[in-house]
Design an enzyme around this catalytic site. Structure first.
Site, PDB file in Angstrom:
ATOM      1  N   CYS A   1      31.555  -0.214 -40.256  1.00 32.51           N
ATOM      2  CA  CYS A   1      30.313   0.533 -40.168  1.00 32.51           C
ATOM      3  C   CYS A   1      29.592   0.562 -41.496  1.00 32.51           C
ATOM      4  O   CYS A   1      30.065   0.031 -42.502  1.00 32.51           O
ATOM      5  CB  CYS A   1      30.594   1.974 -39.720  1.00 32.51           C
ATOM      6  SG  CYS A   1      31.587   2.091 -38.226  1.00 32.51           S
TER       7      CYS A   1
ATOM      8  N   GLY B   1      35.546   1.684 -42.087  1.00 34.40           N
ATOM      9  CA  GLY B   1      36.847   1.077 -42.287  1.00 34.40           C
ATOM     10  C   GLY B   1      37.762   1.263 -41.102  1.00 34.40           C
ATOM     11  O   GLY B   1      37.324   1.542 -39.984  1.00 34.40           O
TER      12      GLY B   1
END
Length: 640
Positions: A2, A76
């Site tokens: 993201c 992550g």
């Protein structure tokens, strides 16, 4: 994977507009095309762009706990999130999702800032605790995921996954940091924690940053982890080989958890081949593998990738890239946000572009050379260390210093006759010598290139100080361990991880690196260095461990790397662009460079007298950065 962003009022609770947080969040829309959302409350704005990988239906961010008091934006993957979920449930925490994001929220409530010690993965996140009026930022141990931040003149703190989030804020001043220019023309990238802009910072790997509203002083980033090279394990070589395979298998298994199509890069090198072989042993279906080949055989490893793909019957896809694939210069300048000179960013971009057509997550072999002693420069450094260990520094300076100055720079000669750099390194101490070997442009080259004004603005600063700082923290006298440690702190984070993150995120592809698992890295740091480089062979233990699983000629062939024909490009199809760009108004007006030196570099390269491909490429990428970021301002007062 993201993109995250946010603005925090460090002194009060001013209202931030939705338009502003949406604007800076959308600057990195490529990082998360699936969903996007923002959260606003007095004194805080959080933004998130989502690439859905785990819990596709319920993992939206910003994500808050049930009470709405602790929220997070996270980039992550936490690979041990299932174990942490069970542990936190036993402590009484309730989960509304199956996502690893919610694990971090509850881990903060349970363990506070110490929560980072429990996380195994790659991550950069910002967590807001309303009750404590605290904003907490953290970055993973190996620096796989990025985090940039800046304090603005109005007291706001702005952060984001990419530097373009900061530059999208109207209050951010884009003044170039001359010290960052020195670092770029030394290493080819700007070292953490510095950014090309003097008011921006990168949160270093394995660091956290805690901001509490109302505190007058700006807090400093704090380390929470470091690798310790003890090299004192008493394990036998045979047992170490078996344990290495077991540890890599566990690391790969954790990184195969996904709710979307998953595959791997297969370059034909040792590291990616070992990862694919391991995946094949763990998967009941054919592994999806991707590679690119080059139409120039000097740079093509695709035949080795094909060997591995056939042996493990992977669903292999390969595309051939033209040796004249240099049309990405402006794209790369935009992606990286600051000057970045590793030309392998071009094939990396292409392989990510190809992989994304078939998978959303790809495993890579990055990190193996650093942990296992795979680079040729490691063996050369150890050879030089043997000489440095026999002769005192004063004698070496007197003997090799003049040779380093007088010996010609014989780019055209066989490698055995190109001794200038070696002579120079032998006249230095170990840290200076390794910095010298890692420098794309040496000190004398930068001095000739930089204008008098830029040299004054540096105030005596030398990029060597980066290596000196990290070497002081290394706590090892082992020659190989020291330079591995330096690579962990500089090259791996600033070059390799930056390259892969930006290239993969440009295509909304998540890349996972099992050879960078911090538990694996910690264990490898306990092994004797002669397990890694043995009999002149790099990655000795790794290659021996995988002899049953990979072809012998693949394991023991010379390392090729992910290269492009820079010298030929710059003399051929890029020749006119080099001259017009580097001798144009933009480079003259910035005031950083000596025009006569640039002209000499161009003329000598074009004539074939010298190979100045590295210097010219660095200058070309710097000019592209200035052009793409027209608002970037030279600190003119310092150059007067």
């Amino acid at each position: 994977m993201c993109g995250i962003s946010g603005i925090f009022d460090t002194q009060g609770t001013r209202a931030y507009s939705r338009e502003l947080i949406v604007r800076i969040n959308d600057a990195q829309a490529h990082r998360g095309p699936d969903e996007h959302d923002v959260h606003l409350e007095p004194g805080l704005a959080l933004g998130h762009r989502r690439l859905s990988v785990i819990d596709l239906a319920a993992g939206q961010q910003p994500l808050f706990n049930q009470a709405g008091t602790v929220g997070i934006v996270f980039n992550g993957e936490i690979y041990n999130y299932r174990d942490l979920t069970d542990e936190l449930k036993a402590l009484g925490y309730h989960f509304r999702t199956r996502s690893d994001t919610e694990v971090i929220v509850h881990a903060w409530s349970a363990w506070g800032e110490a929560c980072v010690h429990r996380l195994r993965g790659m991550f950069a996140f910002a967590l807001w605790d309303r009750d404590r009026q605290t904003l907490f930022l953290a970055r993973d141990r190996m620096g796989v995921k990025p985090m940039h931040y800046a304090w603005l003149p109005d007291g706001s703190f702005v952060f984001g996954s990419e530097l373009k989030v900061l530059t999208a804020h109207p209050g951010f001043a884009r003044d170039i940091d001359p010290l960052a220019v020195e670092e770029y023309f030394t290493f080819g990238y700007v070292q953490d924690p510095r950014c090309i802009y003097r008011h921006a910072h990168k949160l270093p790997a394995a660091h956290t940053l805690t901001l509490k509203r109302g505190e007058k002083n700006r807090p400093s980033a704090r380390p929470y982890w470091d690798v310790s090279f003890t090299n004192n394990s008493v394990i036998t070589l045979q047992d170490a080989q078996a344990e290495l395979r077991e540890r890599i298998t566990e690391s790969v298994r954790l990184r195969m958890i996904a709710d979307v199509p998953l595959g791997a890069f297969l370059s034909g090198g040792v590291d990616s081949s070992a990862v694919v072989a391991t995946m094949a042993g763990l998967s009941s279906t054919p592994v999806q593998t991707c590679s690119i080949g080059f139409d120039d055989p000097r740079f093509d490893e695709s035949s080795y990738a094909k060997q591995v793909a056939e042996r493990y019957r992977t669903n292999h896809r390969m595309e051939i890239v033209s040796s004249d694939d240099f049309d990405l210069i402006d794209t790369l300048a935009w992606l990286y946000d600051e000057p970045y000179a590793d030309s392998s960013a071009i094939p990396t971009y292409r392989v990510c572009q190809m992989a994304r057509k078939h998978v959303t997550v790809a495993l890579s072999g990055d990190g193996g050379d650093e942990s296992l002693g795979g680079y040729r420069r490691y063996r050369m450094h150890l050879g030089e260390e043997a000489v440095r260990g026999r002769l005192p520094l004063a004698l070496r300076r007197g003997m090799f210093g003049p040779l380093g100055r007088w010996y010609p720079k014989a780019d055209w000669a066989p490698r055995s006759l190109r001794a200038k750099t070696t002579f120079q390194a032998l006249a230095m101490d170990s840290v200076q010598a390794y910095c010298h070997s890692m420098s794309l442009l040496r000190g004398d080259q930068r001095q000739a290139l930089f204008s008098p004004g830029l040299q004054r603005s540096l105030g005596g600063y030398h990029a060597l100080e980066v290596f000196r700082h990290h070497a002081a923290q290394a706590q090892t006298d082992d020659p190989l361990a020291l330079i591995q440690y330096l690579d962990y702190k500089t090259w791996l984070i600033g070059d390799i991880n930056t390259k892969v993150d930006r290239a993969s995120m440009a295509h909304s592809l998540e890349v996972r690196e099992p050879l960078m698992d911090h538990l694996l890295v910690e264990w490898l740091a306990t092994l004797p260095s002669d397990f890694k480089i043995r009999g002149g062979q790099g990655k000795a233990i790794f290659k021996q461990a995988y002899e049953p699983l990979l072809p012998h000629d693949l394991l023991y062939r010379p390392k090729m790397g992910f290269s492009v024909p820079l010298a030929a490009w710059l003399r051929g199809p890029l020749k006119d662009r080099v001259r017009s760009s580097l001798q144009g108004e933009r480079m003259r007006d910035c005031g950083y460079f000596n025009p006569a030196t640039i002209s000499r570099l161009i003329d000598e390269h074009n004539s074939g007298m010298r190979d100045h491909a590295t210097a010219l490429w660095m200058l070309l990428m710097f000019e592209a950065f200035l052009r793409v970021n027209e608002g970037a301002l030279v600190a003119a007062a310092a150059l007067d």
